[in-house]
Motif scaffolding. Sequence first.
Motif, PDB file in Angstrom:
ATOM      1  N   PRO A  36      -1.895 -17.087   7.844  1.00  0.00           N
ATOM      2  CA  PRO A  36      -0.565 -17.302   8.474  1.00  0.00           C
ATOM      3  C   PRO A  36      -0.281 -16.381   9.655  1.00  0.00           C
ATOM      4  O   PRO A  36       0.789 -15.783   9.732  1.00  0.00           O
ATOM      5  N   TRP A  37      -1.214 -16.246  10.562  1.00  0.00           N
ATOM      6  CA  TRP A  37      -0.986 -15.424  11.747  1.00  0.00           C
ATOM      7  C   TRP A  37      -0.872 -16.342  12.958  1.00  0.00           C
ATOM      8  O   TRP A  37      -1.810 -17.079  13.275  1.00  0.00           O
ATOM      9  N   SER A  38       0.269 -16.244  13.631  1.00  0.00           N
ATOM     10  CA  SER A  38       0.454 -17.127  14.790  1.00  0.00           C
ATOM     11  C   SER A  38      -0.521 -16.804  15.921  1.00  0.00           C
ATOM     12  O   SER A  38      -0.788 -17.623  16.791  1.00  0.00           O
ATOM     13  N   LEU A  39      -1.081 -15.574  15.857  1.00  0.00           N
ATOM     14  CA  LEU A  39      -2.068 -15.161  16.861  1.00  0.00           C
ATOM     15  C   LEU A  39      -3.274 -16.100  16.878  1.00  0.00           C
ATOM     16  O   LEU A  39      -3.894 -16.335  17.919  1.00  0.00           O
ATOM     17  N   LEU A  40      -3.550 -16.659  15.689  1.00  0.00           N
ATOM     18  CA  LEU A  40      -4.747 -17.518  15.569  1.00  0.00           C
ATOM     19  C   LEU A  40      -4.455 -18.988  15.859  1.00  0.00           C
ATOM     20  O   LEU A  40      -5.357 -19.826  15.763  1.00  0.00           O
ATOM     21  N   ASP A  41      -3.216 -19.307  16.208  1.00  0.00           N
ATOM     22  CA  ASP A  41      -2.829 -20.710  16.401  1.00  0.00           C
ATOM     23  C   ASP A  41      -3.773 -21.493  17.318  1.00  0.00           C
ATOM     24  O   ASP A  41      -4.126 -22.635  17.015  1.00  0.00           O
ATOM     25  N   PRO A  42      -4.194 -20.908  18.468  1.00  0.00           N
ATOM     26  CA  PRO A  42      -5.046 -21.703  19.371  1.00  0.00           C
ATOM     27  C   PRO A  42      -6.379 -22.133  18.766  1.00  0.00           C
ATOM     28  O   PRO A  42      -6.982 -23.094  19.238  1.00  0.00           O
TER      29      PRO A  42
END
Lengths: 311, 264
Positions: A158-164
């Motif tokens: 659940p880390w938005s940093l990894l979204d891409p």
Amino acid sequence: MNAASQLGYSCLLIAIGGLLLALQLDGDGAVVGTGYAPLGIGAVVALAATLLASAGSTTLPRDGLDVLSSASAFLGLAFLVAGVLAPGGSWLFFEVFILLWLLTRRAPQEKSSGPILTSGACVALALMLLLRLWIAYQGSENRWQLMEISVPLISWIPWSLLDPIKTIQLGSFDPTEMGLPATGMRFGPTLALWSCGFAAVTSGLIWRSRAAYEMENDRIHATIQTLPGALARLVERLIPEEDWKRLGLHGLSERVRCKRIEMLVEKEMRGRREFDTLLRRTPNLQLQKPNAFAAQIEIAIQGETPPNPGP
Amino acid sequence: MARRSASVHVALLASICGVLFLAAIFLRGVNPPPRVAPEQRAERPVISAPMQFLGPSGMKRLAELAALLPESVREPWTRCTVGLNAQTKCPSTIDWLSTPRGQEFERALAELQRGDSAQGLAALVLLVDLARKTKWAPGVFVSVENSERVGALLQSWLAVFASKSHDDATLHEPALAATLLYGRVMRAAYRSPALGRSEAPYARAFAFTHELCGLQAKAPTDFGRALKARHPQAFLGLEQEDFLAATSEESRLVFPDIDGACGK
């Protein structure tokens, strides 16, 4: 219903289907055209398929109904291809090549001339329509790719940093490329329009092909029926209806058709006379050691009934 | 005779086919009618450039808007607007609303929301001034109830005026801007806890915005289409998980001076 009426109604069905395939409903509910670019590609495919499938054919339209029939076949094919092709993306070229191959393939005993819708072509067209409908659905939901796959493990963090890198997008496209209206698309009504249009054009093309074949046969029959009754019956025995297309009697003018029938009758009669002469001159072979095959052939030539095998 | 009848029949069919084929070709080029926003129409609007009233310099046109209000609310509305704009301190929203001026504000707001477009705009001017001049952004000393209160007041205004604003030259643009501000305030409310998220404002804002824009029924309302045309990013963002992020982002462009802390 006679063949001419059937031809007229089949063209009407094609025209209605073409009209349905030309429309879509935008996000505001307004009726919007599907654009000329897909029709252009469809027309090119239809033209190429018509030229390739009619190579060597000498048939020409002979009256207004023939012209309507030929125009309907061409336009119907163009509408159909335009309706099923996704009008952009790299897959467009593969779709065009597959369609060209399928539309120009024809069995030697095929009745109608020009490009024909075989069952294989119909299946391919239906699959392409499904692809286009799927693209339209994705576009109507503001999703601009064929599908999105979540990457296992990474997508669970659940880390938005990894979204891409959480998802992989397959087959990206944009609304302009796919001819979608600026205000979006109402998918339900558009789906109904395109599906009905596809069904109407496909069935219309198949119906037209059969009706055109039947109408050509009716014309030849009418020409033969101008002879005295007994002579006409004799000519129809000599040149059976199933062979009219193969013998090149379709698509001819009245004068050329008469000439061709005269030539075919003369050729047929000459062949029969030669055979009769040959048959009369052939002595009874009286085979010494007749095998079953030779005996059967001789019986067939002499017209005798085969001996009834004993109990 | 029968042959002639058959020919007429075939000719009729051929004519219909010809017309349909031509229609099938020409209709492909049909473009959607151009979208004309109410303020772009030829007729002169009752109030020109209504977004100016919502800006920090809206006070300069106060008299112009006041002249359009009924006498019963003109005075209270003017007092509230002037009072809010004259504030030098930055009280929390709930504290200010509990003052006598704040109570007059709420009464004037309720009265204005029963009125026409001009009164609707006057009500929105009050709400935007409230968001500009009071403290509602959740923080160490500011509770989430402040942003929820501003959100609730904006929501009740949108519920009354948004659905009919798509065809109203006065309220078309202000209603879209109010939606953006509402999204920003509600997002601040549901992101207020240091750990986790506040579910109640999230659920409330989700249900309201989706109903307002017609996203629940998968058929955008007139207001939803207007929002999509004017602020497509905000509209498309409503279907994302953090559904007010894009709305909030756009709100910063429309109201750059509103930050929930009086710009301090």
